[in-house]
Design an enzyme around this catalytic site. Structure first.
Site, PDB file in Angstrom:
ATOM      1  N   GLU B 180      73.662  31.169  -9.380  1.00 58.31           N
ATOM      2  CA  GLU B 180      72.670  30.083  -9.400  1.00 58.31           C
ATOM      3  C   GLU B 180      72.831  29.139  -8.225  1.00 58.31           C
ATOM      4  O   GLU B 180      73.861  29.121  -7.557  1.00 58.31           O
ATOM      5  CB  GLU B 180      72.763  29.288 -10.694  1.00 58.31           C
ATOM      6  CG  GLU B 180      74.181  28.942 -11.122  1.00 58.31           C
ATOM      7  CD  GLU B 180      75.033  28.230 -10.120  1.00 58.31           C
ATOM      8  OE1 GLU B 180      74.564  27.184  -9.598  1.00 58.31           O
ATOM      9  OE2 GLU B 180      76.163  28.685  -9.839  1.00 58.31           O
ATOM     10  N   GLU B 325      76.382  30.456  -6.661  1.00 57.88           N
ATOM     11  CA  GLU B 325      75.510  31.414  -5.957  1.00 57.88           C
ATOM     12  C   GLU B 325      75.732  32.854  -6.414  1.00 57.88           C
ATOM     13  O   GLU B 325      75.105  33.770  -5.892  1.00 57.88           O
ATOM     14  CB  GLU B 325      75.725  31.390  -4.431  1.00 57.88           C
ATOM     15  CG  GLU B 325      75.484  30.073  -3.759  1.00 57.88           C
ATOM     16  CD  GLU B 325      75.785  30.121  -2.254  1.00 57.88           C
ATOM     17  OE1 GLU B 325      76.067  31.216  -1.718  1.00 57.88           O
ATOM     18  OE2 GLU B 325      75.718  29.050  -1.624  1.00 57.88           O
TER      19      GLU B 325
END
Lengths: 358, 358
Positions: B180, B325
């Site tokens: 994310e 991420e």
């Protein structure tokens, strides 16, 4: 002390200088410009900085990886210290050459060149292709009764490792992993750990490839007796004496390879307990070697943890493995390559137009 | 409770069955025939057995890997809970699309397909190619004052994740990593951890991307107030209420993707604190999801350790990272692939003619 081995070792240890602190610092500065929170890549930032300090280049080309498995037999197997029979060493060498072992699978998957080095297996491999033939002897002597190696054997085995390292450099490799195969060699590694760190045999001795409780107790007794025989009340035996008396031919070759690899500024990924014992001898001979080492993993062998602490190394992986062959080192290679790729390829805050922290 | 989201979630949770125990057992039996000491591959053996149990196939073809980064903004950033300004979410989305971020480097190196999903970024990306456009809203509301999402937004965001998972299945992917990007989302993850595990705000709250001490204290206060506002004295809020009140649009989409991925028997590698918070909601809704999860790493965020323990998951890597991420998940992929390759490619004692242990 043997003049042959001390002469060669002296030449190499004098040639080893620590990794470059200015390059490490330069790497740290660049890492802080990349599009990520400061320090958020954690251990990967340390690894990237270490590798830049070792290689002193900016990695225009990918890392070229070599993996070296040193195989040898051990006279101490006569004392029943291993769950597997002695002939498994030679059987596994054949398995390596037929690409059936764990290290074959991992080197193929992670694109590393694999070499198997016979430095002392108790079998005739003369006609077998694909093996690096450097047999010094058909195994060590039984270290419960006499030194594992003669002075000449120690010198020859160290020279094997030096030669293999120089071939790796000529082949353009920049990162090497060092592993081994040798039934009985956790007994050597435990005896070496005791001599190097002062640990008791009980603390430094694990179950190797899978001893039962009774055999484990016997192994501890053997290691205690071995230490007493060779080092008596000496609290600080010389590193080459430790290697010669309670080491092994593969351990001596690994020590030689680690020394020469540090001289040539290769990144050295060490595998498990046995490889780390060889590295500990190399560091005892030349403390600057430590800066070239990356501990691939921490194995289940209790002595491995002791040695890693002794060397002030933190393992990249902790996967409860205890296989050897270089497997833990090769598994760490994609992580290490990731660190270098992030360092060389990520955008900076400025180039990407990303706001920095307040 | 919102009928839209409960209806879809109910359908999926009913369809999820645990990984196959007979396949896991079959994998264990085969692992013990391979040319290595019993159990010596440690964690890799557990991973191989888990993946066989999930996939129920013998891996004639390599694993196909997808990585999904869900991006969204958070109303709670108005409270000064992040070291970075809110616009970094959209700036980093552009960095992902230009391949400058850490996750771009890692997915390229480890050959995983990367997709960036806008589920709630506060920016207009309409004309930008290469992005999966699934914006539900331009960020959540400020959960200090009202629920982060409406019922409809929660349902839509979950549906985004379900749709993305179904696309992954259609693309032939068998292993996915979930990551994310969302400034402020560690605050949601901490609030979710408190609600799910009963931990205090102080125990579940870290420094995110790099808060100083004062800002960290303020963040803890905010998280405590948020929990009090939405859940008061309720000791066991419903999972979808937690997600709606203190989660985020990317967290809801990740929960949807994890649920649908488990339904379709994908191997799910979760990344750090935020991805694990989404996974914890999915497991709370459907306990069988747990068997599909592999924790890629354990991040530096203290709440991540709490959630991993809550989920009874042991991380593959511990590299002191805190980037998000999906980076920690992708780094674990070569290890996971190694486990499967060893399982499928190693020789057996019989085929290699190697003696077994006594």
């Amino acid at each position: 002390m043997n003049p042959l081995s001390t002469h060669q070792v002296d030449r190499i240890t004098r040639a080893i200088t620590p990794p470059s602190e200015p390059w490490r610092q330069k790497a740290r500065v660049r890492l802080d410009t990349l599009t990520k929170p400061l320090g958020s890549l954690g251990r990967l930032e340390d690894i990237a900085a270490q590798i830049l300090a070792i290689r002193q280049e900016t990695f225009a080309e990918p890392i070229r990886k070599g993996v070296y498995v040193f195989a040898a037999d051990h006279g101490i197997t006569a004392e029943g210290v291993s769950a597997y029979p002695r002939e498994v060493t030679s059987q596994m060498v054949l398995n390596f050459l037929r690409k059936g072992a764990a290290i074959n699978v991992l080197t193929a998957l992670h694109r590393a060149e694999l070499q198997i080095v016979d430095v002392g297996v108790d079998a005739d491999f003369d006609t077998i292709p694909g093996l690096l033939h450097h047999k010094v002897a058909k195994g060590t002597r039984n270290m419960l009764h006499e030194p594992a190696m003669s002075d000449e054997q120690l010198a020859e085995a160290i020279a094997v490792g030096v030669e293999v390292a120089e071939d790796a450099v000529r082949a353009g490799q920049t990162m090497i992993a060092i592993g081994e195969m040798g039934i009985g060699n956790t007994t050597s590694a435990s005896a070496m750990t005791c001599a190097l760190t002062g640990a008791t045999a009980a603390a430094a001795t694990g179950r190797g490839t899978g001893l039962n409780l009774e055999a484990h107790t016997r192994k501890i007794d053997v290691i205690e007796a071995v230490g007493h025989k060779h080092f008596g009340r000496s609290s600080r035996p010389a590193p080459l004496d430790i290697l010669r008396c309670v080491g092994g031919l593969e351990l001596a070759a690994m020590t030689g390879m680690i020394l020469a690899a540090a001289e040539h500024r290769l990144v050295i990924v060490i595998d498990g307990f046995i490889a780390t014992a060889a590295a500990a001898i190399a560091v005892a001979l030349a403390p600057a070697v430590q800066g070239y080492l990356i501990a691939g993993h921490q194995s289940e062998e209790p002595g491995h943890k002791l040695l890693l602490e002794h060397l002030n190394l933190s393992p990249v992986l902790m996967l409860n493995m205890r296989l050897g062959e270089g497997t833990g080192a090769v598994l760490a290679m994609p992580i290490i390559e990731s660190a270098v790729a992030l360092y060389t390829q990520m955008a900076t805050f400025t180039s990407a137009g990303v706001s920095e922290a307040s």
